[in-house]
Design a protein around this motif. Sequence first.
Motif, short mmCIF file in Angstrom:
data_model
loop_
_atom_site.label_atom_id
_atom_site.label_comp_id
_atom_site.label_asym_id
_atom_site.label_seq_id
_atom_site.Cartn_x
_atom_site.Cartn_y
_atom_site.Cartn_z
N ILE A 126 -7.11 -28.44 14.64
CA ILE A 126 -7.56 -27.40 15.57
C ILE A 126 -8.13 -26.22 14.78
CG2 ILE A 126 -6.87 -25.84 17.44
CD1 ILE A 126 -6.79 -28.90 18.10
N GLU A 127 -9.35 -25.84 15.14
CA GLU A 127 -10.02 -24.71 14.49
C GLU A 127 -10.94 -24.03 15.49
OE1 GLU A 127 -11.86 -26.79 11.19
OE2 GLU A 127 -13.76 -26.94 12.27
N ILE A 128 -11.46 -22.89 15.10
CA ILE A 128 -12.41 -22.14 15.92
C ILE A 128 -13.59 -21.77 15.02
CG2 ILE A 128 -11.37 -19.87 15.49
CD1 ILE A 128 -11.85 -19.31 18.54
N ALA A 129 -14.78 -21.75 15.57
CA ALA A 129 -15.99 -21.46 14.79
C ALA A 129 -16.59 -20.12 15.24
CB ALA A 129 -17.01 -22.58 14.98
N LYS A 130 -16.98 -19.32 14.23
CA LYS A 130 -17.59 -18.02 14.49
C LYS A 130 -18.88 -17.90 13.70
CE LYS A 130 -13.08 -15.90 15.18
NZ LYS A 130 -12.12 -14.91 14.67
N PRO A 131 -19.94 -17.38 14.32
CA PRO A 131 -21.24 -17.32 13.65
C PRO A 131 -21.28 -16.35 12.48
CG PRO A 131 -21.32 -16.20 15.77
CD PRO A 131 -19.97 -16.83 15.67
N VAL A 132 -22.21 -16.61 11.57
CA VAL A 132 -22.49 -15.72 10.44
C VAL A 132 -23.96 -15.33 10.54
CG1 VAL A 132 -22.71 -15.57 7.93
CG2 VAL A 132 -20.70 -16.69 8.95
N ILE A 133 -24.21 -14.03 10.49
CA ILE A 133 -25.58 -13.51 10.59
C ILE A 133 -25.87 -12.70 9.34
CG2 ILE A 133 -27.18 -12.05 11.88
CD1 ILE A 133 -25.30 -12.65 14.35
N ILE A 134 -26.90 -13.11 8.63
CA ILE A 134 -27.35 -12.41 7.43
C ILE A 134 -28.74 -11.87 7.74
CG2 ILE A 134 -27.95 -12.67 4.99
CD1 ILE A 134 -25.82 -14.95 4.93
N GLY A 135 -28.90 -10.58 7.61
CA GLY A 135 -30.16 -9.94 7.97
C GLY A 135 -31.30 -10.24 7.01
N ARG A 136 -32.34 -9.44 7.11
CA ARG A 136 -33.54 -9.60 6.28
C ARG A 136 -33.34 -8.93 4.92
NH1 ARG A 136 -38.85 -8.74 9.93
NH2 ARG A 136 -38.35 -10.33 11.45
N ASP A 137 -33.98 -9.53 3.92
CA ASP A 137 -34.01 -8.95 2.57
C ASP A 137 -32.62 -8.64 2.01
OD1 ASP A 137 -36.87 -8.99 2.48
OD2 ASP A 137 -36.85 -7.27 3.84
N VAL A 138 -31.68 -9.53 2.30
CA VAL A 138 -30.32 -9.40 1.78
C VAL A 138 -30.25 -10.15 0.46
CG1 VAL A 138 -27.90 -10.07 2.19
CG2 VAL A 138 -29.29 -9.12 4.07
N TRP A 139 -29.49 -9.63 -0.47
CA TRP A 139 -29.28 -10.29 -1.75
C TRP A 139 -27.79 -10.56 -1.87
CZ3 TRP A 139 -29.43 -7.36 -7.01
CH2 TRP A 139 -29.17 -8.25 -8.06
N ILE A 140 -27.43 -11.85 -2.00
CA ILE A 140 -26.03 -12.25 -2.14
C ILE A 140 -25.87 -12.87 -3.53
CG2 ILE A 140 -24.16 -13.67 -1.23
CD1 ILE A 140 -25.51 -13.44 1.52
N GLY A 141 -25.04 -12.25 -4.36
CA GLY A 141 -24.84 -12.70 -5.72
C GLY A 141 -24.06 -14.00 -5.81
N GLY A 142 -24.19 -14.64 -6.95
CA GLY A 142 -23.58 -15.93 -7.19
C GLY A 142 -22.08 -15.97 -6.91
N SER A 143 -21.65 -17.08 -6.36
CA SER A 143 -20.24 -17.37 -6.06
C SER A 143 -19.61 -16.46 -5.03
CB SER A 143 -19.39 -17.39 -7.33
OG SER A 143 -19.83 -18.42 -8.19
N ALA A 144 -20.42 -15.71 -4.28
CA ALA A 144 -19.88 -14.90 -3.19
C ALA A 144 -19.45 -15.84 -2.05
CB ALA A 144 -20.91 -13.91 -2.69
#
Length: 185
Positions: A126-144
Amino acid sequence: MTASERDKMAAGLWYNCIDPELDLLRDRAREAVHRHNTLSPAERGSAAPELVSLFAGFGEGAFIEAPFHCGYGFNITLGKRVYLNAGCVILDSAAVSIGDGSMLGPAVQIYCAEHHKERAQRAAGIEIAKPVIIGRDVWIGGSAVILAGITIGDGAIVGAGAVVTRDVPAGATVVGNPARLLPRA
């Protein structure tokens, strides 16, 4: 009529991930991911055609390095010029939207599912799912790591190795585990 586990998942309700229909959908994603990860770069191009056709949206100029992994694929929307470096994982049991011009470093992980806190429920799938929203021009560094239900605003930066447990405002920089805001310079 009783809602299917897929319907419950899509509606953001508690659902059982150990379900034959969901197993088949994950198998379909595994095949597309395998194709993407085993094609030569010249044949693959920006992403294997099987992977692109699985996604909800694949913007012009988007590019996914190999290896890559996703749970279902059909919940992922990539904007224009989105770049996913090698080793990214998107467990898309809910919608994942990545805005135009955003870049994800190597081994970035996005998790949409939260498992039940009660041991017996968790063991039953049993689990629940929640959306992830990443905007424009976002920079996410390695292993985040980006956890379920997170929104990252336009122009934000997520430092390498950060674990994002709260929304990130537009233009902000977050680092650490758990990720915390850095003061603006």
